[in-house]
Structures are given as structure tokens and as C-alpha cells.
Design an enzyme around this catalytic site. Structure first.
Site, mmCIF file in Angstrom:
data_model
loop_
_atom_site.group_PDB
_atom_site.id
_atom_site.type_symbol
_atom_site.label_atom_id
_atom_site.label_comp_id
_atom_site.label_asym_id
_atom_site.label_seq_id
_atom_site.Cartn_x
_atom_site.Cartn_y
_atom_site.Cartn_z
ATOM 1 N N GLY A 7 -4.087 1.766 4.811
ATOM 2 C CA GLY A 7 -3.578 1.110 3.607
ATOM 3 C C GLY A 7 -2.066 1.231 3.603
ATOM 4 O O GLY A 7 -1.517 2.336 3.612
ATOM 5 N N GLY A 9 -0.017 -0.256 1.326
ATOM 6 C CA GLY A 9 0.534 -0.650 0.024
ATOM 7 C C GLY A 9 1.587 0.354 -0.407
ATOM 8 O O GLY A 9 2.163 1.077 0.412
ATOM 9 N N PHE A 10 1.828 0.415 -1.701
ATOM 10 C CA PHE A 10 2.917 1.262 -2.195
ATOM 11 C C PHE A 10 2.707 2.743 -1.851
ATOM 12 O O PHE A 10 3.631 3.421 -1.406
ATOM 13 C CB PHE A 10 3.094 1.073 -3.699
ATOM 14 C CG PHE A 10 3.716 -0.245 -4.040
ATOM 15 C CD1 PHE A 10 5.038 -0.499 -3.708
ATOM 16 C CD2 PHE A 10 2.986 -1.237 -4.665
ATOM 17 C CE1 PHE A 10 5.629 -1.716 -4.000
ATOM 18 C CE2 PHE A 10 3.571 -2.460 -4.962
ATOM 19 C CZ PHE A 10 4.896 -2.705 -4.632
ATOM 20 N N VAL A 11 1.499 3.241 -2.063
ATOM 21 C CA VAL A 11 1.259 4.664 -1.800
ATOM 22 C C VAL A 11 1.284 4.936 -0.293
ATOM 23 O O VAL A 11 1.934 5.877 0.175
ATOM 24 C CB VAL A 11 -0.095 5.122 -2.404
ATOM 25 C CG1 VAL A 11 -0.378 6.569 -2.045
ATOM 26 C CG2 VAL A 11 -0.094 4.944 -3.918
ATOM 27 N N ASP A 31 -3.301 -1.585 8.043
ATOM 28 C CA ASP A 31 -3.694 -2.343 6.855
ATOM 29 C C ASP A 31 -4.505 -3.537 7.323
ATOM 30 O O ASP A 31 -4.467 -3.923 8.495
ATOM 31 C CB ASP A 31 -2.458 -2.817 6.078
ATOM 32 C CG ASP A 31 -2.773 -3.162 4.625
ATOM 33 O OD1 ASP A 31 -2.539 -2.308 3.742
ATOM 34 O OD2 ASP A 31 -3.262 -4.283 4.368
ATOM 35 N N ARG A 86 -9.616 4.584 -14.080
ATOM 36 C CA ARG A 86 -9.832 4.739 -12.636
ATOM 37 C C ARG A 86 -11.268 4.366 -12.271
ATOM 38 O O ARG A 86 -11.528 3.832 -11.198
ATOM 39 C CB ARG A 86 -9.532 6.185 -12.203
ATOM 40 C CG ARG A 86 -8.063 6.545 -12.307
ATOM 41 C CD ARG A 86 -7.765 7.919 -11.749
ATOM 42 N NE ARG A 86 -6.357 8.245 -11.879
ATOM 43 C CZ ARG A 86 -5.816 8.908 -12.906
ATOM 44 N NH1 ARG A 86 -6.583 9.328 -13.897
ATOM 45 N NH2 ARG A 86 -4.525 9.162 -12.935
ATOM 46 N N ASN A 93 -13.633 -0.533 -4.832
ATOM 47 C CA ASN A 93 -13.059 0.365 -3.832
ATOM 48 C C ASN A 93 -14.115 1.040 -2.963
ATOM 49 O O ASN A 93 -13.837 1.372 -1.805
ATOM 50 C CB ASN A 93 -12.133 1.386 -4.494
ATOM 51 C CG ASN A 93 -10.787 0.764 -4.846
ATOM 52 O OD1 ASN A 93 -10.488 -0.348 -4.411
ATOM 53 N ND2 ASN A 93 -9.983 1.463 -5.620
ATOM 54 N N ARG A 149 3.096 16.431 -12.059
ATOM 55 C CA ARG A 149 3.400 15.743 -13.333
ATOM 56 C C ARG A 149 3.543 16.764 -14.455
ATOM 57 O O ARG A 149 4.484 16.699 -15.251
ATOM 58 C CB ARG A 149 2.280 14.740 -13.658
ATOM 59 C CG ARG A 149 2.378 13.497 -12.801
ATOM 60 C CD ARG A 149 1.260 12.504 -13.077
ATOM 61 N NE ARG A 149 1.552 11.237 -12.392
ATOM 62 C CZ ARG A 149 0.636 10.368 -11.997
ATOM 63 N NH1 ARG A 149 -0.649 10.609 -12.216
ATOM 64 N NH2 ARG A 149 0.998 9.258 -11.404
ATOM 65 N N HIS A 173 -9.694 14.187 -11.482
ATOM 66 C CA HIS A 173 -8.479 13.386 -11.630
ATOM 67 C C HIS A 173 -8.732 12.419 -12.773
ATOM 68 O O HIS A 173 -9.248 11.335 -12.573
ATOM 69 C CB HIS A 173 -8.232 12.637 -10.315
ATOM 70 C CG HIS A 173 -6.899 11.953 -10.254
ATOM 71 N ND1 HIS A 173 -5.754 12.517 -10.755
ATOM 72 C CD2 HIS A 173 -6.534 10.762 -9.727
ATOM 73 C CE1 HIS A 173 -4.738 11.693 -10.536
ATOM 74 N NE2 HIS A 173 -5.186 10.617 -9.921
HETATM 75 N N1 LIG Z 1 -5.342 10.095 -5.846
HETATM 76 C C1 LIG Z 1 -4.263 9.824 -6.550
HETATM 77 O O1 LIG Z 1 -3.710 10.709 -7.191
HETATM 78 C C2 LIG Z 1 -3.689 8.434 -6.521
HETATM 79 C C3 LIG Z 1 -2.362 8.198 -6.937
HETATM 80 C C4 LIG Z 1 -1.866 6.905 -6.866
HETATM 81 C C5 LIG Z 1 -2.674 5.852 -6.412
HETATM 82 N N2 LIG Z 1 -3.945 6.115 -6.044
HETATM 83 C C6 LIG Z 1 -4.832 5.059 -5.553
HETATM 84 O O2 LIG Z 1 -4.414 4.707 -4.238
HETATM 85 C C7 LIG Z 1 -4.856 3.371 -3.952
HETATM 86 C C8 LIG Z 1 -3.688 2.567 -3.380
HETATM 87 O O3 LIG Z 1 -2.683 2.382 -4.347
HETATM 88 P P1 LIG Z 1 -1.411 1.463 -4.013
HETATM 89 O O4 LIG Z 1 -0.522 1.543 -5.187
HETATM 90 O O5 LIG Z 1 -0.897 1.781 -2.657
HETATM 91 O O6 LIG Z 1 -2.114 0.009 -3.968
HETATM 92 P P2 LIG Z 1 -1.575 -1.291 -3.205
HETATM 93 O O7 LIG Z 1 -2.304 -2.457 -3.778
HETATM 94 O O8 LIG Z 1 -0.071 -1.300 -3.219
HETATM 95 O O9 LIG Z 1 -2.034 -1.066 -1.704
HETATM 96 C C9 LIG Z 1 -3.353 -1.060 -1.284
HETATM 97 C C10 LIG Z 1 -3.360 -1.520 0.159
HETATM 98 O O10 LIG Z 1 -4.701 -1.412 0.660
HETATM 99 C C11 LIG Z 1 -4.864 -2.483 1.555
HETATM 100 N N3 LIG Z 1 -6.274 -2.730 1.841
HETATM 101 C C12 LIG Z 1 -7.209 -3.297 1.027
HETATM 102 N N4 LIG Z 1 -8.383 -3.389 1.681
HETATM 103 C C13 LIG Z 1 -8.188 -2.869 2.916
HETATM 104 C C14 LIG Z 1 -9.016 -2.672 4.046
HETATM 105 N N5 LIG Z 1 -10.315 -3.050 4.039
HETATM 106 N N6 LIG Z 1 -8.482 -2.128 5.145
HETATM 107 C C15 LIG Z 1 -7.182 -1.738 5.182
HETATM 108 N N7 LIG Z 1 -6.350 -1.891 4.131
HETATM 109 C C16 LIG Z 1 -6.848 -2.448 3.022
HETATM 110 C C17 LIG Z 1 -4.186 -3.654 0.873
HETATM 111 O O11 LIG Z 1 -3.918 -4.724 1.781
HETATM 112 C C18 LIG Z 1 -2.923 -2.995 0.340
HETATM 113 O O12 LIG Z 1 -1.864 -3.087 1.265
HETATM 114 C C19 LIG Z 1 -5.418 2.838 -5.278
HETATM 115 O O13 LIG Z 1 -6.820 2.950 -5.304
HETATM 116 C C20 LIG Z 1 -4.792 3.754 -6.314
HETATM 117 O O14 LIG Z 1 -5.555 3.809 -7.511
HETATM 118 C C21 LIG Z 1 -4.472 7.381 -6.094
#
Ligand SMILES: NC(=O)c1ccc[n+]([C@@H]2O[C@H](COP(=O)([O-])OP(=O)(O)OC[C@H]3O[C@@H](n4cnc5c(N)ncnc54)[C@H](O)[C@@H]3O)[C@@H](O)[C@H]2O)c1
Length: 307
Positions: A7, A9-11, A31, A86, A93, A149, A173
Site C-alpha cells: 500500500g 497511499g499516505f500511510v 501498490d 473504523r 478492507n 497522541r 484501537h
Molecule cells: N492502525 C492505525 O493506527 C492506522 C492509522 C492510520 C491509518 N490506518 C489505516 O491504514 C490504511 C491506509 O491509510 P492511507 O491513509 O494510507 O490510505 P490511502 O487511501 O492513502 O492508501 C491506501 C493505498 O492502498 C492501496 N491499495 C488498495 N487496494 C490494494 C491492493 N489490493 N493491493 C495493494 N494496494 C492496494 C491503494 O491503491 C492506496 O494507494 C487505512 O485502512 C487506514 O484506516 C491505520
């Protein structure tokens, strides 16, 4: 050490950046979106002469490139939108996690999996189930973030440096987060001597709602700076860089009277994953809140089977 971040994305991308910049490991960023991880990896590499780190990162859409990873960090999946809990992410998910964990585990059968995708506790259970890995090699990141936090909010409230604040949260969480006031200190002084009960409760509730507060402000997507810092801290601990006890979503086998469920507990991490669940001296209220959180997660994990 080789770390795959699933993945981008942002995280995922900020976690990859922090891991590479700190020189903790070589990183494979993957990704489903073509070009995304490759472009981000190139961008990160081009910052290396300025930020002064070794550019050990590749971007890919092919799981073969992730082979023989020591750690797989899973961030693939949907984040919350304003007004969502969540739990609203569970069905969507779960399908993604079944897919990506299966593929990553096949390429790296000896890896440690660090789950990040929400709902965190349930997705960690699912990752253990799908991978078939020993439970000590599958864990979730949430407690480090919730604790960070809380530590920041305590510092803000008291006008102290966040560096002088120690505090830990256990449990789930979300709403069933369990704060431990008796363990918290500010510049070495007990937190309970510095703030009244009402202030403590306000800080705990703001911590529980911490993710939602940021989601509401951003209006699109959720937090990623503090989450990615928390992921990097866990990777560092797994790499053997620290001997800290961190709150981690881990599989309990009798600790705190909790059996056969994933829940946030204090853990010592290392090259085998969860090396030890540390049993703190909790009072009856804290123990009962932790056990309630564990039972809530167990019930939701049961719901997963019906999806
Ligand atoms: N555990 C925690 O404390 C915590 C904290 C922040 C975010 N999160 C979770 O982390 C996840 C990601 O958050 P984000 O802000 O990066 O989201 P985001 O939408 O910016 O990124 C998600 C990425 O996953 C990719 N993706 C989707 N399906 C896929 C697949 N089958 N194979 C590979 N990649 C795939 C997407 O293309 C995207 O780039 C979310 O579920 C969010 O709720 C958890």
C-alpha cells in the site's frame, strides 16, 4: 533488513520514507496502482543527496520483488471518511487484506507482519489467519500511535515538552482504548498528581477520538504522519535497535487472563516478532477494561467469518 510496505497511499509512502531515511532497512514499496510506488520511490531516492541517506528503496506492482522480506507492513485499504467509524471499513478492507497478505506471505514465508489497515485489531486477526504464520510473527500497530497522541495532548495541556511525557494505552484501537493513568509521568512526576480527574477523562476521550478529529479536519483521508512514525518505531524495535516495551496489538495466550485473541498489550519486539508480552501491575478496573476490549474484538473477529 528488508521491509516490504504494502500500500503506497499516505500511510505507506510516509512509513517507507521514514524507514529508508533512518537507514533502518531496505524498502520495497508496492501498490495495486501502476506507477504509483515506482514514482514515489524515485521521488524519495532523489531526496537522498539533500537529506543524506542511502537510497535503498524500490517501487513495484509485482509481489515477486518483495521476496524474502524480513518484515511486511500492510497499509493497503480504504481509510475513513468524515462520519465513518473504523468498523465501517471491515467488509471492504477484509477483501483487500485477504488478497495482499496471501500474496506477500507466499513470497516471504519467514516474515513478521505488521498490520496497519483498519479496523486494526480485526485485520490483524485476519492477517494471521490468511498467512498461517505463527501468531508471534503477526501483530498490529495502534497502541504506539494512540500513546503518542495521548503523550502529545498531555504535553499540550501542561505546556510541557512531549519528550518528557511517558504514557501508554492498551486495549483496542477505538472506543475500547484503555489508558493507564498510574503509569503516566511528566518529567518524571506522576500525571495523576498534575491534573484532575475531569482533565484526564477529557484527554483520554480526545485521544480515543484522535483519528476522527483529523479525518474531520482533512475531509478526505486520514492521519499519516503520526501513524508512519509509529510504524517506523516498531520496525526499529524489530530490527533490534531498541529494547523498549511498546503497546502492540498482539496475540494473548493467558497474559492478563486473556486467551486466544488479538488485543493491545505491552510487548517487547525483536527479530522473532513478539518476543514477550510484558505483564504490568494493572488494578481491577484496568484489567476489567482490557478484558472487555479483548471480548469486543473477539466478537468482531467472529463477524469476519460471515463476510
Ligand atoms: N492502525 C492505525 O493506527 C492506522 C492509522 C492510520 C491509518 N490506518 C489505516 O491504514 C490504511 C491506509 O491509510 P492511507 O491513509 O494510507 O490510505 P490511502 O487511501 O492513502 O492508501 C491506501 C493505498 O492502498 C492501496 N491499495 C488498495 N487496494 C490494494 C491492493 N489490493 N493491493 C495493494 N494496494 C492496494 C491503494 O491503491 C492506496 O494507494 C487505512 O485502512 C487506514 O484506516 C491505520
Amino acid at each position: 533488513m528488508r521491509v516490504t510496505v504494502v500500500g503506497s497511499g499516505f500511510v505507506g509512502q510516509t512509513a517507507a520514507m521514514r524507514i529508508v531515511q533512518r537507514g533502518l532497512a531496505e524498502v520495497v514499496l508496492i501498490d495495486i496502482v501502476e506507477g504509483l510506488p515506482q514514482g514515489l520511490a524515485l521521488d524519495i531516492k532523489e531526496s537522498s543527496p539533500v537529506e543524506r541517506f542511502e537510497p535503498n528503496i524500490v517501487g513495484t506492482n509485482d509481489y515477486a520483488d518483495t521476496a524474502a522480506s524480513d518484515v511486511v507492513v500492510v497499509t493497503a485499504g480504504f481509510p475513513r471518511q468524515p462520519g465513518m467509524s473504523r468498523m465501517d471499513l471491515l467488509g471492504k478492507n477484509a477483501a483487500i487484506i485477504r488478497d495482499v497478505v496471501g500474496r506477500a506471505a507466499e513470497q516471504s514465508p519467514n516474515a513478521i507482519i505488521v498490520m496497519v489497515t483498519n479496523p486494526l485489531d480485526e485485520m490483524t486477526f485476519l492477517a494471521a489467519d490468511v498467512s498461517g504464520f505463527p501468531k508471534e510473527r503477526v501483530m498490529g500497530m495502534a497502541g504506539v500511535l494512540d500513546s503518542a497522541r495521548l503523550r502529545y495532548l498531555i504535553a499540550e495541556e501542561l505546556g510541557a515538552s512531549p519528550l518528557g511525557v511517558e504514557a501508554m494505552t492498551l486495549g483496542s484501537h477505538g472506543e475500547s482504548m484503555v489508558p493507564l493513568p498510574r503509569q503516566a509521568t511528566v518529567d518524571g512526576k506522576p500525571l495523576v498528581d498534575l491534573v484532575d480527574e475531569a482533565t484526564l477523562e477529557r484527554l483520554y476521550q480526545r485521544t480515543r477520538d484522535g483519528g476522527a478529529e483529523i479525518v474531520a479536519l482533512l475531509k478526505k483521508g486520514s492521519a499519516y504522519y503520526a501513524p508512519s512514525a509509529s510504524i517506523a518505531q516498531m520496525v526499529d524495535a524489530i530490527a533490534g535497535g531498541t529494547d523498549e516495551v511498546l503497546p502492540v496489538c498482539a496475540w494473548c495466550t493467558g497474559q492478563y487472563g486473556i486467551n486466544d485473541v488479538y488485543v493491545g498489550v505491552p510487548v517487547r519486539l525483536g527479530s522473532r516478532g513478539v518476543e514477550e508480552i510484558v505483564e504490568l501491575d494493572l488494578n481491577e478496573d484496568e484489567l476489567s477494561s482490557l478484558r472487555d476490549a479483548a471480548e469486543g474484538i473477539r466478537k468482531k473477529c467472529g463477524d469476519l467469518a460471515k463476510l
